[in-house]
Design a protein around this motif. Sequence first.
Motif, PDB file in Angstrom:
ATOM      1  N   GLY A   7      67.791  -6.795 -22.319  1.00 23.90           N
ATOM      2  CA  GLY A   7      68.002  -7.788 -23.372  1.00 23.90           C
ATOM      3  C   GLY A   7      68.851  -8.951 -22.885  1.00 23.90           C
ATOM      4  O   GLY A   7      68.567 -10.115 -23.194  1.00 23.90           O
ATOM      5  N   LEU A   8      69.892  -8.648 -22.125  1.00 23.31           N
ATOM      6  CA  LEU A   8      70.743  -9.707 -21.572  1.00 23.31           C
ATOM      7  C   LEU A   8      69.968 -10.573 -20.584  1.00 23.31           C
ATOM      8  O   LEU A   8      70.144 -11.789 -20.539  1.00 23.31           O
ATOM      9  CB  LEU A   8      71.971  -9.091 -20.894  1.00 23.31           C
ATOM     10  CG  LEU A   8      72.962  -8.395 -21.822  1.00 23.31           C
ATOM     11  CD1 LEU A   8      74.027  -7.666 -21.009  1.00 23.31           C
ATOM     12  CD2 LEU A   8      73.602  -9.380 -22.786  1.00 23.31           C
ATOM     13  N   GLN A   9      69.091  -9.949 -19.802  1.00 25.29           N
ATOM     14  CA  GLN A   9      68.280 -10.715 -18.859  1.00 25.29           C
ATOM     15  C   GLN A   9      67.310 -11.646 -19.582  1.00 25.29           C
ATOM     16  O   GLN A   9      67.165 -12.814 -19.208  1.00 25.29           O
ATOM     17  CB  GLN A   9      67.506  -9.773 -17.937  1.00 25.29           C
ATOM     18  CG  GLN A   9      68.376  -9.067 -16.931  1.00 25.29           C
ATOM     19  CD  GLN A   9      67.590  -8.090 -16.098  1.00 25.29           C
ATOM     20  OE1 GLN A   9      66.696  -7.403 -16.596  1.00 25.29           O
ATOM     21  NE2 GLN A   9      67.908  -8.018 -14.819  1.00 25.29           N
ATOM     22  N   PHE A  10      66.663 -11.144 -20.622  1.00 22.63           N
ATOM     23  CA  PHE A  10      65.732 -11.992 -21.380  1.00 22.63           C
ATOM     24  C   PHE A  10      66.470 -13.131 -22.080  1.00 22.63           C
ATOM     25  O   PHE A  10      65.961 -14.250 -22.164  1.00 22.63           O
ATOM     26  CB  PHE A  10      64.927 -11.177 -22.389  1.00 22.63           C
ATOM     27  CG  PHE A  10      63.744 -10.492 -21.782  1.00 22.63           C
ATOM     28  CD1 PHE A  10      62.677 -11.221 -21.286  1.00 22.63           C
ATOM     29  CD2 PHE A  10      63.696  -9.121 -21.704  1.00 22.63           C
ATOM     30  CE1 PHE A  10      61.581 -10.595 -20.713  1.00 22.63           C
ATOM     31  CE2 PHE A  10      62.597  -8.479 -21.140  1.00 22.63           C
ATOM     32  CZ  PHE A  10      61.548  -9.225 -20.631  1.00 22.63           C
ATOM     33  N   ALA A  12      69.245 -14.585 -20.990  1.00 22.28           N
ATOM     34  CA  ALA A  12      69.596 -15.546 -19.938  1.00 22.28           C
ATOM     35  C   ALA A  12      68.361 -16.352 -19.503  1.00 22.28           C
ATOM     36  O   ALA A  12      68.457 -17.563 -19.259  1.00 22.28           O
ATOM     37  CB  ALA A  12      70.195 -14.821 -18.739  1.00 22.28           C
ATOM     38  N   LEU A  13      67.219 -15.696 -19.430  1.00 23.28           N
ATOM     39  CA  LEU A  13      65.980 -16.391 -19.058  1.00 23.28           C
ATOM     40  C   LEU A  13      65.602 -17.407 -20.132  1.00 23.28           C
ATOM     41  O   LEU A  13      65.177 -18.524 -19.820  1.00 23.28           O
ATOM     42  CB  LEU A  13      64.855 -15.377 -18.838  1.00 23.28           C
ATOM     43  CG  LEU A  13      63.542 -15.910 -18.293  1.00 23.28           C
ATOM     44  CD1 LEU A  13      63.746 -16.598 -16.944  1.00 23.28           C
ATOM     45  CD2 LEU A  13      62.546 -14.777 -18.155  1.00 23.28           C
ATOM     46  N   LYS A  14      65.787 -17.044 -21.394  1.00 23.87           N
ATOM     47  CA  LYS A  14      65.517 -17.984 -22.489  1.00 23.87           C
ATOM     48  C   LYS A  14      66.435 -19.198 -22.380  1.00 23.87           C
ATOM     49  O   LYS A  14      65.992 -20.338 -22.527  1.00 23.87           O
ATOM     50  CB  LYS A  14      65.709 -17.312 -23.843  1.00 23.87           C
ATOM     51  CG  LYS A  14      65.358 -18.246 -25.021  1.00 23.87           C
ATOM     52  CD  LYS A  14      65.778 -17.681 -26.342  1.00 23.87           C
ATOM     53  CE  LYS A  14      67.164 -17.958 -26.751  1.00 23.87           C
ATOM     54  NZ  LYS A  14      67.592 -19.322 -26.930  1.00 23.87           N
ATOM     55  N   MET A  42      61.084 -10.792 -11.584  1.00 20.26           N
ATOM     56  CA  MET A  42      59.722 -11.146 -11.162  1.00 20.26           C
ATOM     57  C   MET A  42      59.079 -12.082 -12.186  1.00 20.26           C
ATOM     58  O   MET A  42      58.419 -13.047 -11.824  1.00 20.26           O
ATOM     59  CB  MET A  42      58.855  -9.896 -11.013  1.00 20.26           C
ATOM     60  CG  MET A  42      59.183  -9.031  -9.838  1.00 20.26           C
ATOM     61  SD  MET A  42      58.631  -9.784  -8.301  1.00 20.26           S
ATOM     62  CE  MET A  42      60.199 -10.187  -7.584  1.00 20.26           C
ATOM     63  N   LEU A  43      59.287 -11.807 -13.458  1.00 18.45           N
ATOM     64  CA  LEU A  43      58.795 -12.687 -14.521  1.00 18.45           C
ATOM     65  C   LEU A  43      59.395 -14.077 -14.372  1.00 18.45           C
ATOM     66  O   LEU A  43      58.704 -15.086 -14.481  1.00 18.45           O
ATOM     67  CB  LEU A  43      59.141 -12.101 -15.893  1.00 18.45           C
ATOM     68  CG  LEU A  43      58.804 -12.971 -17.095  1.00 18.45           C
ATOM     69  CD1 LEU A  43      57.297 -13.165 -17.206  1.00 18.45           C
ATOM     70  CD2 LEU A  43      59.369 -12.355 -18.353  1.00 18.45           C
ATOM     71  N   ARG A  44      60.685 -14.130 -14.087  1.00 25.29           N
ATOM     72  CA  ARG A  44      61.373 -15.412 -13.883  1.00 25.29           C
ATOM     73  C   ARG A  44      60.722 -16.186 -12.741  1.00 25.29           C
ATOM     74  O   ARG A  44      60.470 -17.388 -12.845  1.00 25.29           O
ATOM     75  CB  ARG A  44      62.847 -15.176 -13.595  1.00 25.29           C
ATOM     76  CG  ARG A  44      63.622 -16.436 -13.332  1.00 25.29           C
ATOM     77  CD  ARG A  44      65.105 -16.110 -13.078  1.00 25.29           C
ATOM     78  NE  ARG A  44      65.822 -17.311 -12.773  1.00 25.29           N
ATOM     79  CZ  ARG A  44      66.060 -17.735 -11.532  1.00 25.29           C
ATOM     80  NH1 ARG A  44      65.633 -17.043 -10.489  1.00 25.29           N
ATOM     81  NH2 ARG A  44      66.722 -18.856 -11.336  1.00 25.29           N
ATOM     82  N   ALA A  45      60.443 -15.511 -11.626  1.00 26.03           N
ATOM     83  CA  ALA A  45      59.817 -16.170 -10.474  1.00 26.03           C
ATOM     84  C   ALA A  45      58.457 -16.741 -10.855  1.00 26.03           C
ATOM     85  O   ALA A  45      58.106 -17.849 -10.455  1.00 26.03           O
ATOM     86  CB  ALA A  45      59.690 -15.183  -9.313  1.00 26.03           C
ATOM     87  N   ILE A  46      57.696 -16.005 -11.643  1.00 28.70           N
ATOM     88  CA  ILE A  46      56.377 -16.474 -12.080  1.00 28.70           C
ATOM     89  C   ILE A  46      56.516 -17.701 -12.972  1.00 28.70           C
ATOM     90  O   ILE A  46      55.835 -18.709 -12.782  1.00 28.70           O
ATOM     91  CB  ILE A  46      55.613 -15.355 -12.802  1.00 28.70           C
ATOM     92  CG1 ILE A  46      55.200 -14.275 -11.807  1.00 28.70           C
ATOM     93  CG2 ILE A  46      54.388 -15.911 -13.546  1.00 28.70           C
ATOM     94  CD1 ILE A  46      54.686 -13.014 -12.445  1.00 28.70           C
ATOM     95  N   LEU A  47      57.421 -17.634 -13.940  1.00 28.50           N
ATOM     96  CA  LEU A  47      57.568 -18.739 -14.888  1.00 28.50           C
ATOM     97  C   LEU A  47      58.139 -19.989 -14.232  1.00 28.50           C
ATOM     98  O   LEU A  47      57.856 -21.110 -14.662  1.00 28.50           O
ATOM     99  CB  LEU A  47      58.440 -18.314 -16.063  1.00 28.50           C
ATOM    100  CG  LEU A  47      57.856 -17.196 -16.932  1.00 28.50           C
ATOM    101  CD1 LEU A  47      58.813 -16.856 -18.061  1.00 28.50           C
ATOM    102  CD2 LEU A  47      56.495 -17.560 -17.463  1.00 28.50           C
TER     103      LEU A  47
END
Length: 65
Positions: A7-10, A12-14, A42-47
């Motif tokens: 949740g914290l990672q999502f 921060a990504l937002k 990995m999702l971050r790298a893709i986005l």
Amino acid sequence: MAYMIGGLQFEALKKELVDSGKMTYRQYHDAVMRENMMPVEMLRAILLDEPPQKNFKTRWKFYDL
């Protein structure tokens, strides 16, 4: 504990993508749903369109110290 870290990672990504204006919240949400289950880094790298290197090691710091 793992659920909370995710949740914290999502969050921060937002902040990195939506709050900075790189994507709308709708684009962010749809991209996360489209990519499905994978590590958030990995999702971050893709986005961010940053393909990982062959010898990839995690290095994303999603929290402030």
